[in-house]
Design a protein around this motif. Structure first.
Motif, mmCIF file in Angstrom:
data_model
loop_
_atom_site.group_PDB
_atom_site.id
_atom_site.type_symbol
_atom_site.label_atom_id
_atom_site.label_comp_id
_atom_site.label_asym_id
_atom_site.label_seq_id
_atom_site.Cartn_x
_atom_site.Cartn_y
_atom_site.Cartn_z
ATOM 1 N N UNK A 1 1.017 1.457 7.904
ATOM 2 C CA UNK A 1 0.784 2.443 7.321
ATOM 3 C C UNK A 1 -0.806 2.550 7.348
ATOM 4 N N UNK A 2 -1.505 1.632 7.197
ATOM 5 C CA UNK A 2 -2.841 1.218 6.627
ATOM 6 C C UNK A 2 -3.973 1.457 8.744
ATOM 7 N N UNK A 3 -2.905 0.790 8.827
ATOM 8 C CA UNK A 3 -3.017 0.699 10.170
ATOM 9 C C UNK A 3 -3.127 2.173 10.933
ATOM 10 N N UNK A 4 -1.935 3.544 10.454
ATOM 11 C CA UNK A 4 -1.940 4.738 11.097
ATOM 12 C C UNK A 4 -3.017 5.120 10.815
ATOM 13 N N UNK A 5 -3.115 5.128 9.164
ATOM 14 C CA UNK A 5 -4.320 6.620 8.651
ATOM 15 C C UNK A 5 -5.728 6.271 8.203
ATOM 16 N N UNK A 6 -6.353 4.825 8.153
ATOM 17 C CA UNK A 6 -7.460 4.673 7.886
ATOM 18 C C UNK A 6 -8.008 5.157 9.010
ATOM 19 N N UNK A 7 -7.653 4.404 10.636
ATOM 20 C CA UNK A 7 -8.518 5.166 11.918
ATOM 21 C C UNK A 7 -8.015 6.922 12.013
ATOM 22 N N UNK A 8 -7.343 7.493 11.270
ATOM 23 C CA UNK A 8 -7.237 8.532 11.466
ATOM 24 C C UNK A 8 -8.329 9.532 10.470
ATOM 25 N N UNK A 9 -8.405 8.750 9.225
ATOM 26 C CA UNK A 9 -8.709 9.558 8.607
ATOM 27 C C UNK A 9 -10.607 9.646 8.768
ATOM 28 N N UNK B 1 8.336 -6.863 2.414
ATOM 29 C CA UNK B 1 9.116 -5.431 3.250
ATOM 30 C C UNK B 1 7.376 -5.103 2.858
ATOM 31 N N UNK B 2 7.214 -4.817 1.618
ATOM 32 C CA UNK B 2 6.129 -4.156 1.196
ATOM 33 C C UNK B 2 4.878 -4.086 1.720
ATOM 34 N N UNK B 3 4.479 -5.392 1.639
ATOM 35 C CA UNK B 3 3.444 -5.421 2.586
ATOM 36 C C UNK B 3 3.322 -5.495 3.706
ATOM 37 N N UNK B 4 4.670 -5.591 4.584
ATOM 38 C CA UNK B 4 4.667 -5.006 6.499
ATOM 39 C C UNK B 4 4.436 -3.461 5.984
ATOM 40 N N UNK B 5 5.368 -2.956 5.184
ATOM 41 C CA UNK B 5 4.638 -1.240 5.460
ATOM 42 C C UNK B 5 3.979 -0.551 5.052
ATOM 43 N N UNK B 6 3.472 -1.039 4.078
ATOM 44 C CA UNK B 6 1.763 -0.941 3.650
ATOM 45 C C UNK B 6 0.047 -1.550 4.751
ATOM 46 N N UNK B 7 1.019 -1.816 5.522
ATOM 47 C CA UNK B 7 0.446 -2.691 6.694
ATOM 48 C C UNK B 7 0.259 -1.519 8.287
ATOM 49 N N UNK C 1 -3.775 -5.150 -1.607
ATOM 50 C CA UNK C 1 -3.588 -4.159 -1.564
ATOM 51 C C UNK C 1 -3.729 -3.078 -2.374
ATOM 52 N N UNK C 2 -2.604 -3.002 -3.082
ATOM 53 C CA UNK C 2 -3.261 -2.082 -4.146
ATOM 54 C C UNK C 2 -4.729 -1.522 -4.621
ATOM 55 N N UNK C 3 -5.594 -2.766 -4.925
ATOM 56 C CA UNK C 3 -5.987 -2.550 -5.623
ATOM 57 C C UNK C 3 -7.335 -1.374 -4.577
ATOM 58 N N UNK C 4 -7.455 -2.225 -3.531
ATOM 59 C CA UNK C 4 -7.539 -1.385 -2.438
ATOM 60 C C UNK C 4 -7.791 -0.482 -2.576
ATOM 61 N N UNK C 5 -6.321 0.817 -2.267
ATOM 62 C CA UNK C 5 -6.159 1.699 -2.873
ATOM 63 C C UNK C 5 -6.653 2.898 -3.409
ATOM 64 N N UNK C 6 -6.488 2.037 -5.160
ATOM 65 C CA UNK C 6 -7.636 2.551 -5.967
ATOM 66 C C UNK C 6 -9.171 2.220 -6.099
ATOM 67 N N UNK C 7 -9.437 1.752 -5.261
ATOM 68 C CA UNK C 7 -11.101 2.057 -5.053
ATOM 69 C C UNK C 7 -11.229 3.105 -3.943
ATOM 70 N N UNK D 1 -4.552 11.679 0.290
ATOM 71 C CA UNK D 1 -3.294 10.375 0.108
ATOM 72 C C UNK D 1 -3.021 9.245 -0.450
ATOM 73 N N UNK D 2 -4.454 8.941 -0.967
ATOM 74 C CA UNK D 2 -4.435 7.178 -1.493
ATOM 75 C C UNK D 2 -3.996 7.358 -3.016
ATOM 76 N N UNK D 3 -4.074 8.768 -3.527
ATOM 77 C CA UNK D 3 -3.264 8.244 -5.080
ATOM 78 C C UNK D 3 -1.583 8.130 -4.827
ATOM 79 N N UNK D 4 -0.786 8.735 -3.371
ATOM 80 C CA UNK D 4 0.852 8.780 -3.467
ATOM 81 C C UNK D 4 0.822 7.355 -2.882
ATOM 82 N N UNK D 5 0.072 6.370 -2.063
ATOM 83 C CA UNK D 5 -0.054 5.016 -1.984
ATOM 84 C C UNK D 5 -0.241 4.295 -2.620
ATOM 85 N N UNK D 6 -0.498 4.469 -3.985
ATOM 86 C CA UNK D 6 -1.123 3.094 -5.079
ATOM 87 C C UNK D 6 0.449 4.058 -5.844
#
Length: 331
Positions: free
Chosen positions: A308-316, A300-306, A8-14, A59-64
């Motif tokens: 966040x991605x569900x909210x952020x990706x469609x918005x972007x 906990x981190x995985x659930x929060x990241x999931x 997930x971290x590496x996906x943010x890096x990409x 946003x992806x820098x903060x995510x990483x």
């Protein structure tokens, strides 16, 4: 869980390498556009293209950062206590770049516009270069597991300087391809040719630097060199093929296809680096599992990241679609 969190971290890096990279690359072309009269129209296109999306790209820098310090705190500490100089300069570049981009739109005096414009353009090169040196320092094994490595040689070394240079060049390449498509969307044939030619030149320069980098990695980072020629080789070849195709067919293919090839070229080489480095987070000292936080934290981190991605990706996605359709230009 540790491997999943790392993925997930590496996906943010990409995502940051592609979207933030195009953002930085636009600043590169702002810097090299020429004098006030000659560079006015390219700079105007850069401004119009970046205005709706430039903050969203970071946003992806903060995510990483959040994923790294929460999921892999010991590695985060090691990186920060070793590579604090380039990371600090990169942060300075991000802040100065954002301030310059925002203020040059509202200032009316010419000398003030030039100052803020210079801050935006120069920082657009400084930030990706420094981030590239950080990647080079980590990948070449110059970050000790317990941190507090050499604050200078950890990022002033052949592999890091190669990484910084390639970061700037790939950002410029992606941005040139995207701006070529934007100029075509606006029916500006002159600017389309202007950016098209520069995308071809920068692609050739990037390829030449990458070829020269083979010798650099072989001499300075033999572990990384061997891994890239084994596990990472398919992705390296995919990156080279995509970049070459974008270079050769930039005038023949539809802009969206050329954009896709440019994105694939950057994403594949980043993925090749990640594949070559696996299973290490800090080469060759610390593996992903060794650096990971406790399992409860990772869940906990995985659930929060999931979420966040569900909210952020469609918005972007919606933001980029509206921007490409010109629906945000009146705002």
């Amino acid at each position: 869980m540790s491997t999943f969190a790392a993925a997930v971290l590496f996906t943010g890096v990409l995502a940051y390498a592609v979207l933030g990279g195009a953002d930085y690359g636009a600043g590169f072309w702002d810097l090299t556009a020429g004098g006030a009269r000659r560079g006015r129209r390219p700079r105007h296109l850069v401004d119009e293209s970046l205005a709706p999306v430039w903050e969203a790209n970071h946003v992806w820098l903060i995510f990483c950062l959040v994923m790294l310090w929460t999921g892999f705190p010991t590695a985060f500490a090691a990186i920060m206590t070793t590579l604090y100089i380039p990371l600090g300069l990169a942060a300075l570049g991000v802040v100065a770049r954002g301030a310059g981009f925002a203020f040059r739109k509202v200032l009316v005096r010419t000398e003030q516009q030039r100052l803020t414009g210079a801050a935006f353009a120069i920082s657009s090169v400084l930030a990706p270069f420094m981030l590239g040196t950080v990647v080079g320092g980590i990948a070449s094994g110059r970050v000790p597991a317990d941190g507090h490595g050499d604050p200078v040689t950890s990022w002033v070394n052949p592999t890091s300087l190669l990484g910084g240079t390639l970061a700037v060049l790939t950002c410029a390449f992606v941005a040139a391809v995207f701006l070529t498509a934007e100029a075509r969307r606006r029916d500006d044939a002159e600017l389309e040719i202007w950016f098209q030619r520069r995308s071809q030149v920068i692609a050739g320069v990037t390829g030449a630097v990458a070829l020269a980098g083979i010798a650099v990695l072989r001499a300075d980072s033999p572990w990384l060199f061997d891994a890239l020629l084994t596990r990472g080789l398919p992705l390296v070849l995919l990156s080279a093929a995509s970049g070459l195709a974008a270079l050769l067919f930039v005038r023949r293919l539809a802009p969206r296809l050329v954009q896709g090839l440019a994105v694939l070229a950057v994403a594949a080489i980043i993925a090749g680096w990640g594949t070559a480095q696996y299973p290490y987070l800090l080469v060759p000292h610390t593996t992903i599992s060794e650096a990971a936080a406790p399992a409860a934290t990772l869940w906990a981190l995985t659930m929060v990241a999931a979420v966040a991605l569900v909210v952020v990706v469609p918005s972007m996605v919606l933001l980029f679609v509206l921007a490409q359709r010109g629906s945000l230009e009146s705002h």
